[in-house]
Enzyme design. Structure first.
Site, short mmCIF file in Angstrom:
data_model
loop_
_atom_site.label_atom_id
_atom_site.label_comp_id
_atom_site.label_asym_id
_atom_site.label_seq_id
_atom_site.Cartn_x
_atom_site.Cartn_y
_atom_site.Cartn_z
N THR A 110 0.82 -1.21 0.00
CA THR A 110 0.00 0.00 0.00
C THR A 110 0.85 1.26 0.00
O THR A 110 0.41 2.32 -0.44
CB THR A 110 -0.95 -0.01 1.21
OG1 THR A 110 -1.62 -1.27 1.27
CG2 THR A 110 -1.96 1.10 1.13
N TYR A 137 4.59 -12.60 4.44
CA TYR A 137 3.48 -12.04 3.66
C TYR A 137 3.18 -12.98 2.51
O TYR A 137 3.95 -13.07 1.55
CB TYR A 137 3.89 -10.65 3.17
CG TYR A 137 2.85 -9.86 2.42
CD1 TYR A 137 1.50 -10.20 2.43
CD2 TYR A 137 3.22 -8.72 1.71
CE1 TYR A 137 0.56 -9.45 1.75
CE2 TYR A 137 2.30 -7.96 1.03
CZ TYR A 137 0.97 -8.32 1.05
OH TYR A 137 0.05 -7.57 0.36
N LYS A 143 0.98 -12.70 7.39
CA LYS A 143 -0.11 -11.93 6.78
C LYS A 143 -0.63 -12.80 5.65
O LYS A 143 0.02 -12.94 4.61
CB LYS A 143 0.39 -10.58 6.27
CG LYS A 143 -0.68 -9.75 5.57
CD LYS A 143 -0.09 -8.47 4.99
CE LYS A 143 -1.17 -7.68 4.25
NZ LYS A 143 -0.60 -6.46 3.60
N ILE A 170 -4.25 -6.82 8.73
CA ILE A 170 -3.34 -5.79 8.22
C ILE A 170 -4.08 -5.15 7.06
O ILE A 170 -4.32 -5.78 6.03
CB ILE A 170 -1.98 -6.37 7.82
CG1 ILE A 170 -1.31 -6.99 9.05
CG2 ILE A 170 -1.09 -5.29 7.21
CD1 ILE A 170 0.06 -7.62 8.79
#
EC number: 4.3.3.7
Length: 311
Positions: free
Chosen positions: A51, A140, A168, A209
């Site tokens: 992001t 991730y 995540k 998250i």
């Protein structure tokens, strides 16, 4: 801040990087954005993640961003640094640098992209990163971006490493349920899918998250409280109103939609960096109507069928 502090985090915001129109980082915009997040139930902050447009940030820019946010946050919530690449050696060097930099509860390391490693290759990659320093590592797992998927079985092998503290997870609720059922007790499982947060928390995930927490943190917090109080009816009602907002926030490659909403709200999020571009003006207006005003009909043409934040 430590693992124990992270364990208390339910809403970790994957922070945008605000830019000026010329593409440089707008450091002056960061304090207001951070205070907005903290005022609306952000429990932790991830820097230099997807992001944040991390593929377009230079190494020096990432370090400048780390220093700026650490100064503003001043220990109020845990910080996580995006540290992973598809080059194991480069990732190791970055993890060591972030560990020496200090001030981070963990580093987030993405599954290697583009070079498509095997399960054993991914296992060795993350083991090498975790062996390299004392910075705790969160994996991730997002096959929508990296093509390959770290299987639950490989994840559980890695979960036994003392320096790999969580994941995540952006694969499926079935995988998440399996991980939660079989993981070591202290291993943290976060969903990276805003739309799945309701289901993930009911399965026993530790938190989310999130991108949507930039704009809808209060709703997420209220939903999580309802889940904790076993008020499924109330939580589900919040989720039904929340899902169209998530769909709108991921109707164009992220973070373009959330930046459009933040700019409308008066925060200087700025533009995206190429190769990402803003949502077209009329679509951005419809996205804003959904996310800010709850006008769910406004973006039907834009977001119908966009159910997963693979962006």
């Amino acid at each position: 801040m430590s693992y124990q502090d992270l364990k208390e985090c339910k809403i970790i915001t994957a922070f945008i990087t605000p830019f000026h129109e010329d593409g440089s980082i707008n450091f002056d915009a960061i304090p207001a954005l951070i205070e907005h997040l903290l005022d609306h139930h952000t429990d932790g902050i991830l820097l230099a993640g997807t992001t944040a447009e991390s593929p377009t940030l230079t190494h020096d820019e990432e370090l400048e961003l780390f220093a700026a946010v650490q100064k503003i946050v001043n220990g109020r919530v845990p910080l996580i640094a995006g540290v992973g690449t598809n080059d194991t050696r480069d990732s190791i060097e970055f993890v060591k640098e972030v560990a020496e930099f200090g001030g981070f509860a963990a580093g987030l390391a993405i599954v290697p992209y583009y070079n498509k490693p095997s399960q054993e290759g991914m296992y060795q990659h993350f083991k090498a990163i975790a062996d390299a320093s004392d910075l705790p590592i969160i994996i991730y797992n997002i096959p929508g971006r990296v093509v390959v998927e770290l299987t639950p079985e490989t994840m559980l092998r890695l979960a036994d490493h003392p320096n790999i503290i969580g994941v995540k997870e952006c694969t499926s609720l079935a995988n998440m349920a399996y991980l939660i059922e079989h993981k070591p007790e202290e291993f943290l499982v976060y969903t990276g899918e805003d739309g799945d947060a309701f289901h993930a928390m009911n399965l026993g995930a530790d938190g989310v998250i999130s991108v949507a927490s930039h704009t809808n943190g209060d709703e997420m917090h209220e939903m999580f409280i309802a889940i904790a109080e076993s008020d499924v009816k109330k939580a589900a009602a919040i989720q039904r109103k929340f899902i169209p907002k998530v769909n709108a926030l991921f109707s164009y490659p992220s973070p373009a939609p959330v930046k459009a909403v933040l700019n409308y709200m008066g925060f200087e999020a700025g533009p995206t960096r190429l190769p990402l571009v803003p949502a077209p003006e009329e679509d951005a207006k419809r996205i804003i109507k959904v996310v800010v005003d709850g006008d769910y009909e406004a973006t039907k043409a834009t977001v119908t069928g966009v159910l997963r934040p693979d962006y």
